[in-house]
Design a protein around this motif. Structure first.
Motif, PDB file in Angstrom:
ATOM      1  N   LEU A 164      15.296 -12.246   4.085  1.00  0.00           N
ATOM      2  CA  LEU A 164      15.151 -11.382   5.263  1.00  0.00           C
ATOM      3  C   LEU A 164      14.837  -9.934   4.879  1.00  0.00           C
ATOM      4  O   LEU A 164      15.108  -9.014   5.649  1.00  0.00           O
ATOM      5  CB  LEU A 164      16.394 -11.451   6.143  1.00  0.00           C
ATOM      6  CG  LEU A 164      16.783 -12.857   6.629  1.00  0.00           C
ATOM      7  CD1 LEU A 164      18.000 -12.778   7.530  1.00  0.00           C
ATOM      8  CD2 LEU A 164      15.615 -13.524   7.334  1.00  0.00           C
ATOM      9  N   ARG A 165      14.230  -9.749   3.703  1.00  0.00           N
ATOM     10  CA  ARG A 165      13.780  -8.426   3.291  1.00  0.00           C
ATOM     11  C   ARG A 165      12.315  -8.255   3.675  1.00  0.00           C
ATOM     12  O   ARG A 165      11.514  -9.171   3.489  1.00  0.00           O
ATOM     13  CB  ARG A 165      13.924  -8.244   1.773  1.00  0.00           C
ATOM     14  CG  ARG A 165      15.360  -8.368   1.271  1.00  0.00           C
ATOM     15  CD  ARG A 165      15.399  -8.393  -0.246  1.00  0.00           C
ATOM     16  NE  ARG A 165      14.609  -9.506  -0.771  1.00  0.00           N
ATOM     17  CZ  ARG A 165      14.569  -9.842  -2.068  1.00  0.00           C
ATOM     18  NH1 ARG A 165      15.284  -9.166  -2.946  1.00  0.00           N
ATOM     19  NH2 ARG A 165      13.827 -10.860  -2.468  1.00  0.00           N
ATOM     20  N   ARG A 166      11.964  -7.090   4.194  1.00  0.00           N
ATOM     21  CA  ARG A 166      10.590  -6.815   4.581  1.00  0.00           C
ATOM     22  C   ARG A 166       9.706  -6.818   3.332  1.00  0.00           C
ATOM     23  O   ARG A 166      10.013  -6.159   2.327  1.00  0.00           O
ATOM     24  CB  ARG A 166      10.511  -5.444   5.263  1.00  0.00           C
ATOM     25  CG  ARG A 166       9.133  -5.071   5.800  1.00  0.00           C
ATOM     26  CD  ARG A 166       8.795  -5.819   7.061  1.00  0.00           C
ATOM     27  NE  ARG A 166       7.557  -5.312   7.668  1.00  0.00           N
ATOM     28  CZ  ARG A 166       7.048  -5.763   8.787  1.00  0.00           C
ATOM     29  NH1 ARG A 166       7.665  -6.748   9.441  1.00  0.00           N
ATOM     30  NH2 ARG A 166       5.948  -5.262   9.282  1.00  0.00           N
ATOM     31  N   VAL A 167       8.608  -7.575   3.385  1.00  0.00           N
ATOM     32  CA  VAL A 167       7.687  -7.636   2.245  1.00  0.00           C
ATOM     33  C   VAL A 167       6.666  -6.510   2.349  1.00  0.00           C
ATOM     34  O   VAL A 167       6.530  -5.861   3.393  1.00  0.00           O
ATOM     35  CB  VAL A 167       6.991  -9.008   2.169  1.00  0.00           C
ATOM     36  CG1 VAL A 167       8.019 -10.102   1.935  1.00  0.00           C
ATOM     37  CG2 VAL A 167       6.191  -9.292   3.433  1.00  0.00           C
ATOM     38  N   SER A 168       5.947  -6.269   1.293  1.00  0.00           N
ATOM     39  CA  SER A 168       4.980  -5.172   1.251  1.00  0.00           C
ATOM     40  C   SER A 168       3.729  -5.512   2.043  1.00  0.00           C
ATOM     41  O   SER A 168       3.443  -6.683   2.340  1.00  0.00           O
ATOM     42  CB  SER A 168       4.604  -4.851  -0.190  1.00  0.00           C
ATOM     43  OG  SER A 168       4.039  -5.985  -0.821  1.00  0.00           O
ATOM     44  N   ARG A 169       2.960  -4.490   2.357  1.00  0.00           N
ATOM     45  CA  ARG A 169       1.706  -4.686   3.076  1.00  0.00           C
ATOM     46  C   ARG A 169       0.719  -5.485   2.227  1.00  0.00           C
ATOM     47  O   ARG A 169       0.738  -5.425   1.008  1.00  0.00           O
ATOM     48  CB  ARG A 169       1.096  -3.333   3.441  1.00  0.00           C
ATOM     49  CG  ARG A 169       1.890  -2.549   4.475  1.00  0.00           C
ATOM     50  CD  ARG A 169       1.231  -1.214   4.775  1.00  0.00           C
ATOM     51  NE  ARG A 169       1.210  -0.355   3.587  1.00  0.00           N
ATOM     52  CZ  ARG A 169       0.621   0.847   3.552  1.00  0.00           C
ATOM     53  NH1 ARG A 169       0.005   1.312   4.622  1.00  0.00           N
ATOM     54  NH2 ARG A 169       0.665   1.559   2.458  1.00  0.00           N
ATOM     55  N   GLY A 170      -0.176  -6.216   2.880  1.00  0.00           N
ATOM     56  CA  GLY A 170      -1.190  -6.952   2.153  1.00  0.00           C
ATOM     57  C   GLY A 170      -1.572  -8.247   2.841  1.00  0.00           C
ATOM     58  O   GLY A 170      -1.216  -8.500   4.002  1.00  0.00           O
TER      59      GLY A 170
END
Length: 585
Positions: free
Chosen positions: A558-564
């Motif tokens: 449930l951690r926000r992942v990086s853009r891409g």
């Protein structure tokens, strides 16, 4: 394989050449007296280390990502020099004829007068002049034919094409890379390391290769400092330094070794100890053994294939004939031949390693008398997009079994994603299956197949705001790779389950809805992968035939992942559906 430079008998006679046919190869042999000494204008005289660089070294490229493409990567054409001083221009005209059949020739001339002479001779030889571009360099030396050594070393700096310029204190041609940079509007990064292009290879993945003269010619630098210069100017993280040959004029690596792709070396081999000058029989065996134990920076082993070296003739000075001194340009290999018994075997070895290439045997008996061959007198002009795919195409697979597909993308840009697209013959649309990378190899697994199908590969590398797409076949999906499914299918094609997946929206700022349709509940799972094929999140099992899954851009913790770029992958028994997602915040 095609082994014909050009057959213009009148032109040949006019230049005092005789035609000989050896092993099916059309060759042009110079008419020389048996007592003729080696040609003047020998390749690689002793460097004049007292010569100063006209310009001081510049700072290294300031970019964050430096990538040096291999010679097997995409090229716009080939740089040649129209040298008129020491031998006939036939060798350059012949090579221009071969190159211009498919690619552009960038011909360096000393003046407008020599350009006019070159135009006349190239035109008379039937060279496609629409594919010839001239560059004037007034300081061109009388011994300028060796453009491999002083020409530009191309690299990608944060996605932009640039030039690394090493020191070449052998002739007045040292500033040619600066002239080419000005011609094409490319930045040129100059340094004072004494180094020749014939003594440099790269695998496109951060490894470089040279012989020990790179240390000997730069004794004022420590070995660590030499390696640091290659890292700073070319993005070479690992420099492999090999022994030089005995009794050989250039001491370059291209005399005995070549990378035909990112993991396959050919290394010269003498049939017996007495066939090589000095200790070269043993030196080559030791080099082959050393390369055979190497792993690249992805952890993969190199393949080493031995290729014959014609026997050394001895008796004072004699040339070291070699088949590794070849030119790779896109899907063609131009290989030196000498009218030797080993010519045909060498060409067959090239064809076995490069089955999709056109292999062209090119007579180099005259130029080898000056201690060089095809590679020495040519230089690739790399494309803005150098990306290439290596893949052993599938031709048939058994029914009812999953289909693994493996391939490599080169050069190795750090931000790359790749997919396999397949389509059974009864279907209208291609299905995308994202590939995952491990040890530099992209891998995807297609579902079990019950009928013949076609597929293609596609990848995109992103660097510095640039995107470099590549596909195999190159014009996919107009062209594809056809695969026969053998054996008896256990499922009727008409009974295969339906499957549908849509993302609303696919451009994600906060969350997206992943809408799916299944043939039946509980037989499918939904997964999110990043652009490198790494698993981010799973949703399984899906408990209804039609439904919605919400993804808020978080991983399984449930951690926000990086853009891409991300891929949503829906799998149900033997069916796959994929959508591409772009997470922007």
């Amino acid at each position: 394989m095609i082994m014909v430079p050009r057959a213009l008998e009148g032109h040949i006679i006019a230049h005092r050449l005789t035609i000989v046919v050896v092993l099916g190869i059309i060759a042009w042999t110079p008419v020389l007296d048996a007592s003729s000494p080696p040609y003047p204008g020998m390749h690689h005289p002793v460097p004049d280390t007292a010569m100063e660089r006209p310009l001081p070294p510049t700072y290294p490229p300031p970019g964050n990502i430096l990538v040096s493409p291999g010679e097997f990567c995409r090229a716009d054409g080939v740089i040649l020099t129209y040298e008129t001083a020491f031998s006939s221009t036939d060798i350059i005209v012949d090579l221009a004829y071969v190159v211009a059949q498919q690619d552009t020739v960038y011909m360096i001339c000393k003046s407008g007068t020599t350009r006019s002479q070159a135009i006349a001779e190239l035109t008379a030889a039937g060279v496609d002049m629409d594919r010839v571009r001239f560059i004037i360099y007034p300081q061109l030396s009388d011994n300028s034919i060796w453009v491999r050594d002083y020409g530009p070393v191309y690299l990608c700096e944060d996605g932009d094409k640039a030039i690394a310029d090493f020191w070449y204190p052998f002739t007045s041609d040292d500033d040619v890379p600066i002239a080419i940079g000005a011609e094409f509007g490319l930045p040129v990064y100059t340094n004072d390391l004494l180094h020749s292009g014939g003594n440099f290879m790269t695998d496109g993945n951060g490894m470089g290769f040279a012989t020990e003269i790179v240390y000997e010619y730069n004794s004022s630098y420590t070995h660590a400092e030499v390696r640091s210069i290659f890292r700073s100017y070319c993005g070479i993280d690992s420099l492999v330094v090999l022994p030089k040959l005995d009794v050989e004029n250039t001491k370059h690596i291209d005399v005995f070794c070549k990378l035909l792709d990112d993991t396959t070396f050919i290394v010269g081999e003498y049939a017996a100890p007495g066939d090589g000058a000095g200790n070269n029989y043993y030196i080559l065996n030791d080099i082959a053994a050393q390369l055979d134990t190497l792993r690249n920076l992805d952890g993969r082993e190199f393949d080493v294939v031995r290729i014959p070296m014609p026997p050394y003739e001895g008796g004072g000075w004699a040339p070291t004939r070699t088949y590794t001194n070849s030119l790779l340009v896109n899907d063609r290999a131009v290989v030196p031949v000498y009218g030797q018994e080993t010519d045909d075997e060498a060409l067959q070895i090239y064809q076995s390693i490069l089955p999709d290439y056109e292999i062209i045997g090119f007579d180099s008996e005259e130029i080898i008398q000056r201690a060089g061959a095809v590679h020495c007198i040519s230089k690739l002009h790399h494309s803005d997009n150098p990306l290439i795919v290596f893949h052993a195409s599938l031709s048939s697979v058994p029914a009812n079994e999953e289909v693994p597909v493996a391939f490599r993308v080169n050069p190795g840009f750090p931000n790359t994603f790749a997919s396999v697209y397949y389509r059974p013959e009864s279907e209208e649309d291609f299905v995308e299956v994202p590939a995952a990378i491990q040890n530099g190899v992209w891998q995807a697994v297609l579902p079990p197949m019950y009928e013949d199908f076609e597929y293609y590969l596609a990848a995109t590398a992103s660097c510095g705001g640039h995107e470099f797409p590549v596909a195999l076949p190159a014009d996919a999906p107009s062209s594809t790779i056809a695969v026969e499914v053998t054996g008896t299918a256990h499922v009727d094609v008409a009974d295969r389950p339906r499957l549908d997946l849509r993302a609303q929206p696919s451009l994600i700022r906060s969350t997206t809805q992943l809408r799916f349709q299944l043939a039946e509940a509980g037989d499918a799972n939904l997964a999110i992968y990043d652009s490198r094929g790494r698993l981010v999140r799973t949703f399984a099992p899906l408990r209804s035939e039609d439904g919605v899954v919400h993804w808020d851009g978080s991983d399984h913790r449930l951690r926000r992942v990086s853009r891409g770029v991300y891929f949503c992958h829906l799998r149900s028994r033997d069916r796959i559906a994929t959508v591409k997602l772009l997470l922007v915040e």
